[in-house]
Write a protein that holds these residues in place. Structure first.
Motif, PDB file in Angstrom:
ATOM      1  N   ASN A 239       0.824  -1.214   0.000  1.00 48.43           N
ATOM      2  CA  ASN A 239       0.000   0.000   0.000  1.00 48.43           C
ATOM      3  C   ASN A 239       0.853   1.257   0.000  1.00 48.43           C
ATOM      4  N   ILE A 240       1.865   1.291   0.851  1.00 50.32           N
ATOM      5  CA  ILE A 240       2.735   2.471   0.956  1.00 50.32           C
ATOM      6  C   ILE A 240       3.483   2.728  -0.345  1.00 50.32           C
ATOM      7  N   MET A 241       3.936   1.669  -0.998  1.00 47.66           N
ATOM      8  CA  MET A 241       4.768   1.809  -2.199  1.00 47.66           C
ATOM      9  C   MET A 241       3.958   1.922  -3.496  1.00 47.66           C
ATOM     10  N   ASN A 242       2.646   1.800  -3.433  1.00 44.49           N
ATOM     11  CA  ASN A 242       1.796   1.800  -4.619  1.00 44.49           C
ATOM     12  C   ASN A 242       1.696   3.214  -5.201  1.00 44.49           C
ATOM     13  N   CYS A 243       2.317   3.427  -6.349  1.00 48.48           N
ATOM     14  CA  CYS A 243       2.340   4.746  -6.984  1.00 48.48           C
ATOM     15  C   CYS A 243       0.985   5.153  -7.562  1.00 48.48           C
ATOM     16  N   ASP A 244       0.026   4.244  -7.630  1.00 48.54           N
ATOM     17  CA  ASP A 244      -1.322   4.593  -8.083  1.00 48.54           C
ATOM     18  C   ASP A 244      -2.139   5.262  -6.979  1.00 48.54           C
ATOM     19  N   LEU A 245      -1.674   5.191  -5.763  1.00 48.12           N
ATOM     20  CA  LEU A 245      -2.370   5.840  -4.655  1.00 48.12           C
ATOM     21  C   LEU A 245      -1.875   7.277  -4.553  1.00 48.12           C
ATOM     22  N   LYS A 246      -2.784   8.221  -4.666  1.00 50.62           N
ATOM     23  CA  LYS A 246      -2.414   9.634  -4.814  1.00 50.62           C
ATOM     24  C   LYS A 246      -2.743  10.496  -3.605  1.00 50.62           C
ATOM     25  N   ALA A 247      -3.518   9.984  -2.664  1.00 49.06           N
ATOM     26  CA  ALA A 247      -3.921  10.764  -1.494  1.00 49.06           C
ATOM     27  C   ALA A 247      -3.757   9.914  -0.248  1.00 49.06           C
ATOM     28  N   ILE A 248      -3.563  10.580   0.886  1.00 49.12           N
ATOM     29  CA  ILE A 248      -3.405   9.865   2.145  1.00 49.12           C
ATOM     30  C   ILE A 248      -4.021  10.673   3.281  1.00 49.12           C
ATOM     31  N   GLY A 249      -4.645   9.951   4.189  1.00 51.27           N
ATOM     32  CA  GLY A 249      -5.081  10.505   5.456  1.00 51.27           C
ATOM     33  C   GLY A 249      -4.449   9.674   6.552  1.00 51.27           C
ATOM     34  N   VAL A 250      -3.938  10.321   7.577  1.00 50.39           N
ATOM     35  CA  VAL A 250      -3.223   9.629   8.642  1.00 50.39           C
ATOM     36  C   VAL A 250      -3.859  10.000   9.975  1.00 50.39           C
ATOM     37  N   GLY A 251      -4.031   9.006  10.839  1.00 45.48           N
ATOM     38  CA  GLY A 251      -4.577   9.285  12.151  1.00 45.48           C
ATOM     39  C   GLY A 251      -3.906   8.471  13.228  1.00 45.48           C
ATOM     40  N   VAL A 252      -3.916   9.012  14.435  1.00 41.96           N
ATOM     41  CA  VAL A 252      -3.423   8.291  15.612  1.00 41.96           C
ATOM     42  C   VAL A 252      -4.358   8.609  16.771  1.00 41.96           C
ATOM     43  N   ARG A 253      -4.641   7.599  17.572  1.00 45.28           N
ATOM     44  CA  ARG A 253      -5.444   7.769  18.783  1.00 45.28           C
ATOM     45  C   ARG A 253      -4.617   7.231  19.927  1.00 45.28           C
ATOM     46  N   LEU A 254      -4.255   8.100  20.856  1.00 37.01           N
ATOM     47  CA  LEU A 254      -3.466   7.703  22.014  1.00 37.01           C
ATOM     48  C   LEU A 254      -4.393   7.230  23.122  1.00 37.01           C
ATOM     49  N   GLY A 255      -3.901   6.336  23.950  1.00 31.89           N
ATOM     50  CA  GLY A 255      -4.686   5.894  25.098  1.00 31.89           C
ATOM     51  C   GLY A 255      -4.355   4.471  25.486  1.00 31.89           C
ATOM     52  N   PRO A 256      -4.965   4.004  26.567  1.00 36.99           N
ATOM     53  CA  PRO A 256      -4.727   2.632  27.026  1.00 36.99           C
ATOM     54  C   PRO A 256      -5.051   1.616  25.933  1.00 36.99           C
ATOM     55  N   GLY A 257      -4.162   0.642  25.761  1.00 39.16           N
ATOM     56  CA  GLY A 257      -4.359  -0.379  24.729  1.00 39.16           C
ATOM     57  C   GLY A 257      -3.872   0.038  23.365  1.00 39.16           C
ATOM     58  N   GLY A 258      -3.393   1.239  23.225  1.00 40.76           N
ATOM     59  CA  GLY A 258      -2.949   1.770  21.931  1.00 40.76           C
ATOM     60  C   GLY A 258      -1.482   2.109  21.998  1.00 40.76           C
ATOM     61  N   PRO A 259      -1.066   3.040  21.217  1.00 44.22           N
ATOM     62  CA  PRO A 259      -1.826   3.872  20.297  1.00 44.22           C
ATOM     63  C   PRO A 259      -2.383   3.064  19.116  1.00 44.22           C
ATOM     64  N   TRP A 260      -3.440   3.607  18.518  1.00 48.33           N
ATOM     65  CA  TRP A 260      -4.016   3.069  17.295  1.00 48.33           C
ATOM     66  C   TRP A 260      -3.580   3.968  16.152  1.00 48.33           C
ATOM     67  N   TRP A 261      -3.105   3.365  15.080  1.00 44.02           N
ATOM     68  CA  TRP A 261      -2.591   4.105  13.926  1.00 44.02           C
ATOM     69  C   TRP A 261      -3.386   3.724  12.677  1.00 44.02           C
ATOM     70  N   THR A 262      -3.657   4.708  11.834  1.00 44.17           N
ATOM     71  CA  THR A 262      -4.393   4.453  10.600  1.00 44.17           C
ATOM     72  C   THR A 262      -3.806   5.272   9.469  1.00 44.17           C
ATOM     73  N   GLN A 263      -3.649   4.631   8.323  1.00 46.80           N
ATOM     74  CA  GLN A 263      -3.352   5.302   7.050  1.00 46.80           C
ATOM     75  C   GLN A 263      -4.482   4.915   6.101  1.00 46.80           C
ATOM     76  N   ASN A 264      -5.136   5.903   5.534  1.00 46.46           N
ATOM     77  CA  ASN A 264      -6.125   5.649   4.487  1.00 46.46           C
ATOM     78  C   ASN A 264      -5.609   6.262   3.197  1.00 46.46           C
ATOM     79  N   PHE A 265      -5.640   5.481   2.145  1.00 42.63           N
ATOM     80  CA  PHE A 265      -5.120   5.910   0.852  1.00 42.63           C
ATOM     81  C   PHE A 265      -6.250   6.070  -0.155  1.00 42.63           C
TER      82      PHE A 265
END
Length: 86
Positions: free
Chosen positions: A57-83
């Motif tokens: 997914n990261i290396m796919n040159c056909d993906l032109k946009a990205i949204g990145v998120g992180v949620r801190l807290g117990p059991g995390g952090p949770w990380w997300t990349q949406n392409f």
């Protein structure tokens, strides 16, 4: 995920990443990377780069946009990349 205590691409209500991305108004979802527990951006990117599917997914040159998120807290952090394809 953090608020509802799960870790999956699909929501507990059955929505896919594409459903959630489209609901924000973005019409071209294409891929998603998620991770949990890495303590820094460098750690999570290293983990994704060592996973064939996430790396693709990261290396796919056909993906032109990205949204990145992180949620801190117990059991995390949770990380997300949406392409997106546009």
């Amino acid at each position: 995920m953090a608020a509802r205590h799960y870790f999956s691409h699909d929501s507990l209500d059955g929505r896919s990443p594409w459903d959630r991305i489209r609901a924000t108004g973005y019409a071209y979802p294409a891929a998603e990377n998620i991770a949990r527990g890495q303590n820094s951006p460098a750690e999570v990117v290293d983990a994704w780069l060592h996973s064939p599917g996430h790396r693709a997914n990261i290396m796919n040159c056909d993906l032109k946009a990205i949204g990145v998120g992180v949620r801190l807290g117990p059991g995390g952090p949770w990380w997300t990349q949406n392409f997106g394809s546009r």
